[in-house]
Scaffold this motif. Structure first.
Motif, PDB file in Angstrom:
ATOM      1  N   LYS A 224       0.824  -1.207   0.000  1.00  0.00           N
ATOM      2  CA  LYS A 224       0.000   0.000   0.000  1.00  0.00           C
ATOM      3  C   LYS A 224       0.860   1.260   0.000  1.00  0.00           C
ATOM      4  O   LYS A 224       0.488   2.274  -0.547  1.00  0.00           O
ATOM      5  N   LEU A 225       2.004   1.174   0.655  1.00  0.00           N
ATOM      6  CA  LEU A 225       2.903   2.319   0.761  1.00  0.00           C
ATOM      7  C   LEU A 225       3.929   2.303  -0.370  1.00  0.00           C
ATOM      8  O   LEU A 225       5.044   2.753  -0.202  1.00  0.00           O
ATOM      9  N   ASP A 226       3.539   1.788  -1.511  1.00  0.00           N
ATOM     10  CA  ASP A 226       4.446   1.672  -2.648  1.00  0.00           C
ATOM     11  C   ASP A 226       4.832   3.066  -3.124  1.00  0.00           C
ATOM     12  O   ASP A 226       4.300   3.589  -4.082  1.00  0.00           O
ATOM     13  N   CYS A 227       5.729   3.656  -2.396  1.00  0.00           N
ATOM     14  CA  CYS A 227       6.141   5.027  -2.653  1.00  0.00           C
ATOM     15  C   CYS A 227       7.620   5.130  -2.319  1.00  0.00           C
ATOM     16  O   CYS A 227       8.124   4.400  -1.475  1.00  0.00           O
ATOM     17  N   GLU A 228       8.307   6.033  -2.955  1.00  0.00           N
ATOM     18  CA  GLU A 228       9.739   6.166  -2.717  1.00  0.00           C
ATOM     19  C   GLU A 228      10.067   6.777  -1.366  1.00  0.00           C
ATOM     20  O   GLU A 228      11.219   6.836  -0.979  1.00  0.00           O
ATOM     21  N   ASN A 229       9.070   7.209  -0.610  1.00  0.00           N
ATOM     22  CA  ASN A 229       9.305   7.834   0.687  1.00  0.00           C
ATOM     23  C   ASN A 229       9.412   6.838   1.833  1.00  0.00           C
ATOM     24  O   ASN A 229       9.725   7.236   2.948  1.00  0.00           O
ATOM     25  N   PHE A 230       9.131   5.573   1.599  1.00  0.00           N
ATOM     26  CA  PHE A 230       9.124   4.584   2.669  1.00  0.00           C
ATOM     27  C   PHE A 230      10.180   3.526   2.426  1.00  0.00           C
ATOM     28  O   PHE A 230      10.397   3.092   1.298  1.00  0.00           O
ATOM     29  N   VAL A 231      10.820   3.115   3.503  1.00  0.00           N
ATOM     30  CA  VAL A 231      11.842   2.077   3.421  1.00  0.00           C
ATOM     31  C   VAL A 231      11.760   1.222   4.689  1.00  0.00           C
ATOM     32  O   VAL A 231      11.467   1.726   5.776  1.00  0.00           O
ATOM     33  N   GLN A 232      12.009  -0.059   4.519  1.00  0.00           N
ATOM     34  CA  GLN A 232      12.010  -0.962   5.660  1.00  0.00           C
ATOM     35  C   GLN A 232      13.397  -0.944   6.284  1.00  0.00           C
ATOM     36  O   GLN A 232      14.410  -1.078   5.596  1.00  0.00           O
ATOM     37  N   THR A 233      13.452  -0.758   7.607  1.00  0.00           N
ATOM     38  CA  THR A 233      14.729  -0.683   8.307  1.00  0.00           C
ATOM     39  C   THR A 233      15.026  -1.939   9.114  1.00  0.00           C
ATOM     40  O   THR A 233      16.165  -2.167   9.506  1.00  0.00           O
ATOM     41  N   HIS A 234      13.995  -2.692   9.364  1.00  0.00           N
ATOM     42  CA  HIS A 234      14.092  -3.852  10.245  1.00  0.00           C
ATOM     43  C   HIS A 234      12.933  -4.753   9.868  1.00  0.00           C
ATOM     44  O   HIS A 234      11.991  -4.298   9.217  1.00  0.00           O
ATOM     45  N   ARG A 235      12.960  -5.994  10.282  1.00  0.00           N
ATOM     46  CA  ARG A 235      11.830  -6.862   9.919  1.00  0.00           C
ATOM     47  C   ARG A 235      10.527  -6.409  10.560  1.00  0.00           C
ATOM     48  O   ARG A 235       9.452  -6.808  10.150  1.00  0.00           O
ATOM     49  N   SER A 236      10.616  -5.521  11.541  1.00  0.00           N
ATOM     50  CA  SER A 236       9.428  -5.029  12.237  1.00  0.00           C
ATOM     51  C   SER A 236       9.125  -3.556  11.997  1.00  0.00           C
ATOM     52  O   SER A 236       8.170  -3.043  12.568  1.00  0.00           O
TER      53      SER A 236
ATOM     54  N   VAL B 148      13.691   6.066  18.669  1.00  0.00           N
ATOM     55  CA  VAL B 148      14.890   5.528  18.035  1.00  0.00           C
ATOM     56  C   VAL B 148      14.529   4.171  17.451  1.00  0.00           C
ATOM     57  O   VAL B 148      14.063   3.278  18.163  1.00  0.00           O
ATOM     58  N   ILE B 149      14.715   4.032  16.153  1.00  0.00           N
ATOM     59  CA  ILE B 149      14.376   2.806  15.437  1.00  0.00           C
ATOM     60  C   ILE B 149      15.662   2.188  14.911  1.00  0.00           C
ATOM     61  O   ILE B 149      16.468   2.858  14.259  1.00  0.00           O
ATOM     62  N   SER B 150      15.828   0.900  15.187  1.00  0.00           N
ATOM     63  CA  SER B 150      17.065   0.246  14.773  1.00  0.00           C
ATOM     64  C   SER B 150      17.050  -0.081  13.283  1.00  0.00           C
ATOM     65  O   SER B 150      15.999  -0.281  12.684  1.00  0.00           O
ATOM     66  N   ILE B 151      18.253  -0.122  12.716  1.00  0.00           N
ATOM     67  CA  ILE B 151      18.440  -0.521  11.321  1.00  0.00           C
ATOM     68  C   ILE B 151      19.210  -1.834  11.352  1.00  0.00           C
ATOM     69  O   ILE B 151      20.335  -1.887  11.859  1.00  0.00           O
ATOM     70  N   SER B 152      18.620  -2.879  10.810  1.00  0.00           N
ATOM     71  CA  SER B 152      19.304  -4.168  10.798  1.00  0.00           C
ATOM     72  C   SER B 152      20.342  -4.206   9.683  1.00  0.00           C
ATOM     73  O   SER B 152      20.290  -3.423   8.729  1.00  0.00           O
ATOM     74  N   ARG B 153      21.305  -5.107   9.807  1.00  0.00           N
ATOM     75  CA  ARG B 153      22.343  -5.233   8.782  1.00  0.00           C
ATOM     76  C   ARG B 153      21.736  -5.574   7.427  1.00  0.00           C
ATOM     77  O   ARG B 153      22.215  -5.134   6.399  1.00  0.00           O
ATOM     78  N   ARG B 154      20.664  -6.337   7.444  1.00  0.00           N
ATOM     79  CA  ARG B 154      19.991  -6.757   6.207  1.00  0.00           C
ATOM     80  C   ARG B 154      19.433  -5.573   5.417  1.00  0.00           C
ATOM     81  O   ARG B 154      19.469  -5.553   4.197  1.00  0.00           O
ATOM     82  N   PHE B 155      18.898  -4.566   6.105  1.00  0.00           N
ATOM     83  CA  PHE B 155      18.236  -3.435   5.449  1.00  0.00           C
ATOM     84  C   PHE B 155      19.081  -2.163   5.418  1.00  0.00           C
ATOM     85  O   PHE B 155      18.656  -1.162   4.851  1.00  0.00           O
ATOM     86  N   ARG B 156      20.266  -2.167   6.010  1.00  0.00           N
ATOM     87  CA  ARG B 156      21.083  -0.954   6.108  1.00  0.00           C
ATOM     88  C   ARG B 156      21.408  -0.365   4.735  1.00  0.00           C
ATOM     89  O   ARG B 156      21.299   0.849   4.528  1.00  0.00           O
ATOM     90  N   LYS B 157      21.779  -1.192   3.793  1.00  0.00           N
ATOM     91  CA  LYS B 157      22.143  -0.707   2.460  1.00  0.00           C
ATOM     92  C   LYS B 157      20.946  -0.037   1.783  1.00  0.00           C
ATOM     93  O   LYS B 157      21.081   1.022   1.159  1.00  0.00           O
ATOM     94  N   ASN B 158      19.756  -0.626   1.912  1.00  0.00           N
ATOM     95  CA  ASN B 158      18.547  -0.036   1.321  1.00  0.00           C
ATOM     96  C   ASN B 158      18.229   1.319   1.933  1.00  0.00           C
ATOM     97  O   ASN B 158      17.823   2.245   1.230  1.00  0.00           O
ATOM     98  N   VAL B 159      18.411   1.445   3.237  1.00  0.00           N
ATOM     99  CA  VAL B 159      18.129   2.714   3.911  1.00  0.00           C
ATOM    100  C   VAL B 159      19.086   3.788   3.417  1.00  0.00           C
ATOM    101  O   VAL B 159      18.673   4.896   3.063  1.00  0.00           O
TER     102      VAL B 159
END
Length: 120
Positions: free
Chosen positions: A68-80, A102-113
């Motif tokens: 639904k949020l298929d927009c360039e303004n949103f990115v997943q930072t963590h599985r949650s 404060v929201i953590s950034i996992s190693r998996r999503f860091r590059k995307n962020v």
């Protein structure tokens, strides 16, 4: 050729405008504008949609909400977590500050962020 370029340009503008959507919360349908979302937090089969003034609790998967949020303004930072990159105040090491959260950034999503934001 000019007409095709013009049509493609209009189509891109229409696609980039986020559309509002409705979520069900406590037997009510609540209209949400994606620009008002600070971040989304998953909690099992439910999600908390954190807006500026309120928090909405709804039965939905994070994956369905990402569609639904298929927009360039949103990115997943963590599985949650999904964040609105326009609301980021600060990025430090493996965390993002949005509002006072404060929201953590996992190693998996860091590059995307890091690819989603403009760094000078």
């Amino acid at each position: 050729l000019k007409a095709v370029d013009k049509a493609i340009g209009k189509r891109k503008v229409q696609m980039s405008i986020p559309k509002s959507f409705y979520v069900q919360s406590d037997k009510r349908l609540i209209k949400i504008n994606p620009n008002d979302i600070n971040y989304v937090e998953a909690c099992g089969n439910y999600v908390f949609i954190h807006l500026e003034a309120q928090k909405i609790f709804t039965y939905c998967s994070l994956r369905k909400l990402i569609e639904k949020l298929d927009c360039e303004n949103f990115v997943q930072t963590h599985r949650s977590y999904i964040i609105n990159i326009d609301k980021i105040k600060d990025i430090e090491d493996n965390s993002v500050l949005i509002g006072n959260k404060v929201i953590s950034i996992s190693r998996r999503f860091r590059k995307n962020v890091l690819n989603s934001i403009d760094v000078i």
